[in-house]
Design an enzyme around this catalytic site. Structure first.
Site, PDB file in Angstrom:
ATOM      1  N   LEU A  67      25.944  -2.566  29.179  1.00 41.37           N
ATOM      2  CA  LEU A  67      25.561  -3.335  28.312  1.00 41.37           C
ATOM      3  C   LEU A  67      25.583  -4.888  28.386  1.00 41.37           C
ATOM      4  CD1 LEU A  67      26.291  -1.332  24.934  1.00 41.37           C
ATOM      5  CD2 LEU A  67      23.959  -1.316  26.248  1.00 41.37           C
ATOM      6  N   ASP A  68      26.510  -5.132  29.110  1.00 39.07           N
ATOM      7  CA  ASP A  68      27.019  -6.477  29.539  1.00 39.07           C
ATOM      8  C   ASP A  68      26.809  -6.413  30.952  1.00 39.07           C
ATOM      9  OD1 ASP A  68      27.604  -9.137  29.419  1.00 39.07           O
ATOM     10  OD2 ASP A  68      29.812  -9.037  29.156  1.00 39.07           O
ATOM     11  N   PHE A  69      25.667  -6.648  31.688  1.00 37.85           N
ATOM     12  CA  PHE A  69      25.244  -6.464  32.976  1.00 37.85           C
ATOM     13  C   PHE A  69      25.061  -7.874  33.386  1.00 37.85           C
ATOM     14  CE2 PHE A  69      23.353  -5.802  36.967  1.00 37.85           C
ATOM     15  CZ  PHE A  69      23.305  -4.167  37.285  1.00 37.85           C
ATOM     16  N   ARG A  70      26.510  -8.538  33.849  1.00 38.99           N
ATOM     17  CA  ARG A  70      26.054  -9.916  34.329  1.00 38.99           C
ATOM     18  C   ARG A  70      27.080 -10.208  35.551  1.00 38.99           C
ATOM     19  NH1 ARG A  70      26.733 -13.675  28.987  1.00 38.99           N
ATOM     20  NH2 ARG A  70      28.103 -11.934  28.397  1.00 38.99           N
ATOM     21  N   GLN A  73      30.763  -9.598  35.584  1.00 29.72           N
ATOM     22  CA  GLN A  73      31.302  -8.210  35.566  1.00 29.72           C
ATOM     23  C   GLN A  73      31.622  -7.636  36.910  1.00 29.72           C
ATOM     24  OE1 GLN A  73      32.347  -7.644  32.583  1.00 29.72           O
ATOM     25  NE2 GLN A  73      31.100  -8.635  31.255  1.00 29.72           N
TER      26      GLN A  73
END
Length: 281
Positions: A67-70, A73
Site C-alpha cells: 500500500l505504501d509503494f515508494r 521502502q
C-alpha cells in the site's frame, strides 16, 4: 524481500511481546544517484523489481499488495532491489458488487477492474503493484540512456506497465533483452570502424584518465563492452580517447570492463590486461 538472518522474541517491562529481527544490510535507494549509474545496472534493478512483483502476485499467502509503494521502502543489496518495509502489505482483495466498485485512482490516470462472481476485484493487488512500479521506477530507470537497439522494446515494457498489462507479459519483455539471456542485441549495435589500433598484449596504461558518463569509475572512463569492436566504436566516439585497455573483469551480464585513455605515453606490464593504441597518421 530482505534476507532474514535471525530474530529474538522476548518480553520487556516497558514493551511486552518485543520482537527483534536481524536482516542483511542494504543501501538506501536514491533515485538521483541511480540515474547517474550505467543503464546496465539500472536494468538489473528493474529485473529484480519484476521478480519481486511476480513473487508478491503469487506468494504462499496469496496476492500481496504494498500500500505504501515508494522508493523509500526499498534498498539496494549487491545491485538488487529489495523491499524492507512490509508494515503496509495487505493480502485482502477489495470486495465488490459491480465493476464500479473496483475503481483505482492514481495521480496521472485511473482504472476500473472487473468484479468477479466471487465478489472480489480481479487482480487488484497485482495491478496496484504493477502500476506503482511503472510510475516510480520503470518510467525513469528503463528509457534513460538505453541502448538504441533496445528502445522500441523498452517502450513496449513501459507502456505495458502503464496500461496495466499482465505481469507475466512484462516479465517476459524485461528478461528478453537481458544480455545474459540474449546477447545478440549487442552485436547488432556494433558498427565496423575504419580506425586502426595497435594491439599490445599483457599491458596497461596506469594514468592518462579522463572522465565520461556513465562510468564504473568516478575518476576515469570505465565502461562495459561486448567485444573489441564495440570498444573501438566507443573510443572513436570520444575525441580525447587515444587508447583503451581490456580488463579481465566483467559486469553481471558478462560484458567486459574497459578503461578508455587519453594517451598511451606510459605503458606498463600487466598479464591480466590488453591495451589497444590508436594508430595516428
Amino acid at each position: 524481500c530482505f534476507q532474514l538472518y535471525g530474530y529474538c522474541y522476548q518480553d520487556s517491562n516497558d514493551i511486552p511481546d518485543t520482537l527483534t529481527t536481524i536482516t542483511e544490510l542494504g543501501s538506501p535507494l536514491e533515485m538521483i544517484q541511480l540515474l547517474q549509474t550505467s543503464w546496465e545496472d539500472r536494468f538489473r534493478i528493474c529485473l529484480s523489481l519484476v521478480r519481486l512483483l511476480h513473487y508478491l502476485a503469487h506468494s504462499p499467502l496469496g496476492s500481496v499488495t504494498l500500500l505504501d509503494f515508494r522508493p523509500r521502502q526499498f534498498v539496494i543489496v549487491d545491485g538488487e532491489l529489495k523491499v524492507t518495509d512490509l508494515d503496509d502489505a495487505s493480502i485482502e482483495e477489495s470486495s465488490c458488487t459491480s465493476n464500479s466498485d473496483c475503481f483505482m485512482e492514481f495521480p496521472a490516470r485511473n482504472f476500473t477492474l472487473p468484479c468477479s462472481v466471487e465478489g472480489r476485484c480481479q487482480s487488484m493487488n497485482e495491478k496496484r503493484n504493477l502500476y506503482n512500479a511503472y510510475r516510480f521506477f520503470f518510467t525513469y530507470l528503463l528509457p534513460h540512456s538505453a541502448p538504441s537497439s533496445l528502445r522500441p522494446l523498452l517502450d513496449k515494457i513501459v507502456n505495458a506497465t502503464g496500461n496495466h498489462n499482465k505481469l507475466g507479459n512484462v516479465k517476459y519483455l524485461l528478461f528478453y533483452p537481458s544480455p545474459s539471456v540474449n546477447s545478440e542485441f549487442t552485436q547488432k549495435c556494433v558498427k565496423s570502424a575504419n580506425t586502426q589500433y595497435r594491439r599490445v598484449p599483457e599491458a596497461f596504461i596506469p594514468d592518462e584518465n579522463y572522465r565520461c558518463w556513465p562510468s564504473y569509475h568516478h575518476k576515469g572512463c570505465l565502461l562495459s563492452v561486448f567485444d573489441v569492436n564495440e570498444a573501438i566504436e566507443i573510443c572513436d566516439s570520444y575525441s580525447q580517447c587515444k587508447a583503451f585497455v581490456l580488463t579481465n573483469q566483467t559486469t553481471w551480464t558478462g560484458r567486459q570492463l574497459v578503461f578508455f585513455k587519453m594517451a598511451s605515453n606510459h605503458i606498463v606490464p600487466d598479464p591480466d590486461k590488453i591495451t589497444y593504441v590508436k594508430v595516428t597518421d
